[in-house]
Design an enzyme around this catalytic site. Sequence first.
Site, PDB file in Angstrom:
ATOM      1  N   GLY A  29     113.318  72.861  22.186  1.00  0.00           N
ATOM      2  CA  GLY A  29     112.380  73.642  20.832  1.00  0.00           C
ATOM      3  C   GLY A  29     112.797  75.202  20.418  1.00  0.00           C
ATOM      4  N   TYR A  30     113.681  75.936  21.158  1.00  0.00           N
ATOM      5  CA  TYR A  30     113.862  77.044  20.369  1.00  0.00           C
ATOM      6  C   TYR A  30     114.689  76.703  19.015  1.00  0.00           C
ATOM      7  CZ  TYR A  30     114.900  81.850  20.343  1.00  0.00           C
ATOM      8  OH  TYR A  30     114.746  83.242  20.206  1.00  0.00           O
ATOM      9  N   ARG A  35     109.735  77.594  21.281  1.00  0.00           N
ATOM     10  CA  ARG A  35     110.467  78.295  22.779  1.00  0.00           C
ATOM     11  C   ARG A  35     109.643  78.677  24.128  1.00  0.00           C
ATOM     12  NH1 ARG A  35     109.441  82.904  20.834  1.00  0.00           N
ATOM     13  NH2 ARG A  35     109.927  84.381  21.916  1.00  0.00           N
ATOM     14  N   GLU A  70     121.856  83.969  30.251  1.00  0.00           N
ATOM     15  CA  GLU A  70     121.280  85.697  31.206  1.00  0.00           C
ATOM     16  C   GLU A  70     120.727  85.017  32.461  1.00  0.00           C
ATOM     17  OE1 GLU A  70     120.160  88.203  27.424  1.00  0.00           O
ATOM     18  OE2 GLU A  70     118.840  87.883  28.867  1.00  0.00           O
ATOM     19  N   TYR A  71     119.587  83.896  32.210  1.00  0.00           N
ATOM     20  CA  TYR A  71     119.324  83.975  33.555  1.00  0.00           C
ATOM     21  C   TYR A  71     119.376  83.005  34.123  1.00  0.00           C
ATOM     22  CZ  TYR A  71     114.698  85.230  31.766  1.00  0.00           C
ATOM     23  OH  TYR A  71     113.891  86.772  30.351  1.00  0.00           O
ATOM     24  N   TYR A  91     113.642  74.452  26.724  1.00  0.00           N
ATOM     25  CA  TYR A  91     113.760  75.250  26.500  1.00  0.00           C
ATOM     26  C   TYR A  91     114.541  75.454  24.891  1.00  0.00           C
ATOM     27  CZ  TYR A  91     114.534  80.677  25.116  1.00  0.00           C
ATOM     28  OH  TYR A  91     114.910  81.610  24.527  1.00  0.00           O
ATOM     29  N   PHE A  92     115.604  74.840  24.668  1.00  0.00           N
ATOM     30  CA  PHE A  92     117.020  75.259  23.579  1.00  0.00           C
ATOM     31  C   PHE A  92     116.610  73.932  23.345  1.00  0.00           C
ATOM     32  CE2 PHE A  92     121.218  74.346  22.249  1.00  0.00           C
ATOM     33  CZ  PHE A  92     121.654  75.519  22.621  1.00  0.00           C
ATOM     34  N   ALA A  94     119.104  80.456  21.872  1.00  0.00           N
ATOM     35  CA  ALA A  94     119.120  79.642  23.320  1.00  0.00           C
ATOM     36  C   ALA A  94     119.981  79.984  23.978  1.00  0.00           C
ATOM     37  CB  ALA A  94     118.749  78.885  22.553  1.00  0.00           C
ATOM     38  N   ARG A 135     128.107  76.772  14.816  1.00  0.00           N
ATOM     39  CA  ARG A 135     128.864  77.983  13.724  1.00  0.00           C
ATOM     40  C   ARG A 135     129.329  76.885  12.614  1.00  0.00           C
ATOM     41  NH1 ARG A 135     130.133  82.531  15.725  1.00  0.00           N
ATOM     42  NH2 ARG A 135     129.783  83.076  18.443  1.00  0.00           N
ATOM     43  N   ARG A 136     129.293  75.762  13.229  1.00  0.00           N
ATOM     44  CA  ARG A 136     130.157  74.998  12.434  1.00  0.00           C
ATOM     45  C   ARG A 136     129.830  74.151  10.506  1.00  0.00           C
ATOM     46  NH1 ARG A 136     134.060  71.184  16.096  1.00  0.00           N
ATOM     47  NH2 ARG A 136     135.001  72.951  17.325  1.00  0.00           N
TER      48      ARG A 136
HETATM   49  N1  LIG Z   1     127.974  82.971  23.056  1.00  0.00           N
HETATM   50  C1  LIG Z   1     129.406  82.046  22.541  1.00  0.00           C
HETATM   51  C2  LIG Z   1     128.767  80.142  22.732  1.00  0.00           C
HETATM   52  C3  LIG Z   1     130.159  78.806  22.032  1.00  0.00           C
HETATM   53  C4  LIG Z   1     131.672  79.858  22.251  1.00  0.00           C
HETATM   54  O1  LIG Z   1     132.190  79.978  24.049  1.00  0.00           O
HETATM   55  N2  LIG Z   1     132.685  79.866  21.257  1.00  0.00           N
HETATM   56  C5  LIG Z   1     133.824  79.636  21.608  1.00  0.00           C
HETATM   57  C6  LIG Z   1     134.900  78.892  20.351  1.00  0.00           C
HETATM   58  S1  LIG Z   1     134.102  79.096  19.050  1.00  0.00           S
HETATM   59  C7  LIG Z   1     134.235  81.519  21.628  1.00  0.00           C
HETATM   60  O2  LIG Z   1     135.256  81.603  21.438  1.00  0.00           O
HETATM   61  N3  LIG Z   1     133.506  82.592  20.563  1.00  0.00           N
HETATM   62  C8  LIG Z   1     133.734  83.711  20.174  1.00  0.00           C
HETATM   63  C9  LIG Z   1     132.669  84.345  20.419  1.00  0.00           C
HETATM   64  O3  LIG Z   1     131.927  84.059  21.093  1.00  0.00           O
HETATM   65  O4  LIG Z   1     132.206  85.575  19.522  1.00  0.00           O
HETATM   66  C10 LIG Z   1     129.802  81.703  20.347  1.00  0.00           C
HETATM   67  O5  LIG Z   1     128.701  82.891  20.421  1.00  0.00           O
HETATM   68  O6  LIG Z   1     130.665  81.077  19.953  1.00  0.00           O
HETATM   69  N1  LIG Z   2     117.161  89.111  26.203  1.00  0.00           N
HETATM   70  C1  LIG Z   2     115.937  88.741  26.206  1.00  0.00           C
HETATM   71  C2  LIG Z   2     114.798  89.430  27.586  1.00  0.00           C
HETATM   72  C3  LIG Z   2     113.663  88.696  27.311  1.00  0.00           C
HETATM   73  C4  LIG Z   2     113.322  86.957  27.656  1.00  0.00           C
HETATM   74  O1  LIG Z   2     113.688  86.374  27.760  1.00  0.00           O
HETATM   75  N2  LIG Z   2     112.898  86.960  26.254  1.00  0.00           N
HETATM   76  C5  LIG Z   2     112.059  85.103  26.155  1.00  0.00           C
HETATM   77  C6  LIG Z   2     110.113  85.191  26.180  1.00  0.00           C
HETATM   78  S1  LIG Z   2     110.093  86.448  24.009  1.00  0.00           S
HETATM   79  C7  LIG Z   2     112.558  84.743  24.578  1.00  0.00           C
HETATM   80  O2  LIG Z   2     112.363  83.331  25.087  1.00  0.00           O
HETATM   81  N3  LIG Z   2     113.788  85.440  24.009  1.00  0.00           N
HETATM   82  C8  LIG Z   2     113.860  85.065  23.485  1.00  0.00           C
HETATM   83  C9  LIG Z   2     115.939  85.462  22.888  1.00  0.00           C
HETATM   84  O3  LIG Z   2     115.785  85.747  23.879  1.00  0.00           O
HETATM   85  O4  LIG Z   2     116.244  85.208  21.820  1.00  0.00           O
HETATM   86  C10 LIG Z   2     115.173  88.784  24.900  1.00  0.00           C
HETATM   87  O5  LIG Z   2     115.722  89.794  23.580  1.00  0.00           O
HETATM   88  O6  LIG Z   2     113.926  87.918  24.605  1.00  0.00           O
END
Ligand SMILES: N[C@@H](CCC(=O)N[C@@H](CS)C(=O)NCC(=O)O)C(=O)O
Ligand SMILES: N[C@@H](CCC(=O)N[C@@H](CS)C(=O)NCC(=O)O)C(=O)O
Lengths: 139, 139, 139
Positions: free
Chosen positions: A90-91, A98, A52-53, A87-88, A46, A24-25
């Site tokens: 790689g993605y 990924r 989710e899992y 995965y992280f 990622a 984000r930064r």
């Molecule tokens: N999914 C979060 C993961 C990281 C996180 O927890 N960030 C804190 C500090 S920047 C937050 O308050 N995120 C606001 C948000 O998730 O909308 C994100 O997109 O930021």
């Molecule tokens: N929320 C996932 C559910 C299905 C899933 O786990 N997809 C795998 C294989 S296509 C993935 O790596 N998704 C990438 C992502 O969630 O951004 C999605 O939007 O794709």
Amino acid sequence: NLLGSWFLVSFFAAYFSLQVIYARRAYGISPPKVSGPPDFERVFRAQVNCSEYFPIFLAILWQAGLFFHQGLTAALGLLYLYSRYQYFIGYKESSSGRLAPMYFSAGVLWILIGLAAVGILHFLLSHYVGINILLFSSL
Amino acid sequence: NLLGSWFLVSFFAAYFSLQVIYARRAYGISPPKVSGPPDFERVFRAQVNCSEYFPIFLAILWQAGLFFHQGLTAALGLLYLYSRYQYFIGYKESSSGRLAPMYFSAGVLWILIGLAAVGILHFLLSHYVGINILLFSSL
Amino acid sequence: NLLGSWFLVSFFAAYFSLQVIYARRAYGISPPKVSGPPDFERVFRAQVNCSEYFPIFLAILWQAGLFFHQGLTAALGLLYLYSRYQYFIGYKESSSGRLAPMYFSAGVLWILIGLAAVGILHFLLSHYVGINILLFSSL
Ligand SMILES: N[C@@H](CCC(=O)N[C@@H](CS)C(=O)NCC(=O)O)C(=O)O
Ligand SMILES: N[C@@H](CCC(=O)N[C@@H](CS)C(=O)NCC(=O)O)C(=O)O
Ligand SMILES: N[C@@H](CCC(=O)N[C@@H](CS)C(=O)NCC(=O)O)C(=O)O
């Protein structure tokens, strides 16, 4: 050990969250925005995909450890976490990066689900029917 | 009590979800849409962010309560939920309003992770090696 | 049985994920993109919404099963999963198709929360005060 394996999940979750915060930064995407250049979106997705899992993973890990075998379950749990880390990484590099770790981690998860199923079946059968399908069970 | 602390999570989760539903009505954002005016997006993201952390929080809470100390863990759990509530309220107002409670809740979570780590380490050591690093443990 | 009910959650989660993967292929939405035609977005949101609630559901299921009654809890758990399946199917068809199963699943969840609350209250009272408010409890 199962405890350690479960415990590590929080470190990974925290690490992935921090990566999103750094991304984000780096790309100047301040919340509540979640879209931006693909480089940011991949890191963001990622982290979301991993979170989710994680609950499902924890639930299955717990059941497989309880009803099948602690050591084996813990080893598979570590493998799962390792493949999620891959995965992280790689993605983050590219969308296709990924895929391989994704398939691998899904495979590990299915094995854990299978072990938990066998363990629970064995528990129910031996408990209610008195049949023992799993001689090497840790229970 | 730990039970109560865990139990409260569902109320917070339900409350946050309801807030998103109200915000959807107030701003006329009907699903599956998730983008709209920043005022809506902040409420939406606040709920998503909280749900992302809840599973990790529950897992850690459980481990810290089991292996360290129930009362202290429950108190920290309540503190975490309170700071998450502040986070939600703050994020709803403005993007920067989320920061202070975010840091606070992250701090509480890290303390819980630390307690769980010490508790598990103590359990393993006293169980397998016979060393007691934690005299005031609740176990 | 409670185990089975918990266990099924992973199958549903896996099934919903696979549906998103198929939808991604069908509509050509490759990650990290998450927006596209409403038909895709509904499937995507259905999976996200279900995963959001699963951790809470698992935690409540576990508490209600432990402190109230296993059999009843498991039956309600199956009902919840069934209504979540209906929700997924309905949301996939149309936005309004999600509403009826959504209300139903929320109702089941509230009942489970109520049972868990009564169970925990009963446990605390009978444990610390010696009052028995729940004669048919499974504990
Ligand atoms: N999914 C979060 C993961 C990281 C996180 O927890 N960030 C804190 C500090 S920047 C937050 O308050 N995120 C606001 C948000 O998730 O909308 C994100 O997109 O930021
Ligand atoms: N929320 C996932 C559910 C299905 C899933 O786990 N997809 C795998 C294989 S296509 C993935 O790596 N998704 C990438 C992502 O969630 O951004 C999605 O939007 O794709
Ligand atoms: N994240 C949810 C939280 C609230 C919720 O569960 N809403 C219900 C009733 S409006 C729903 O079906 N949401 C559809 C969705 O999440 O796409 C949302 O964005 O709506």
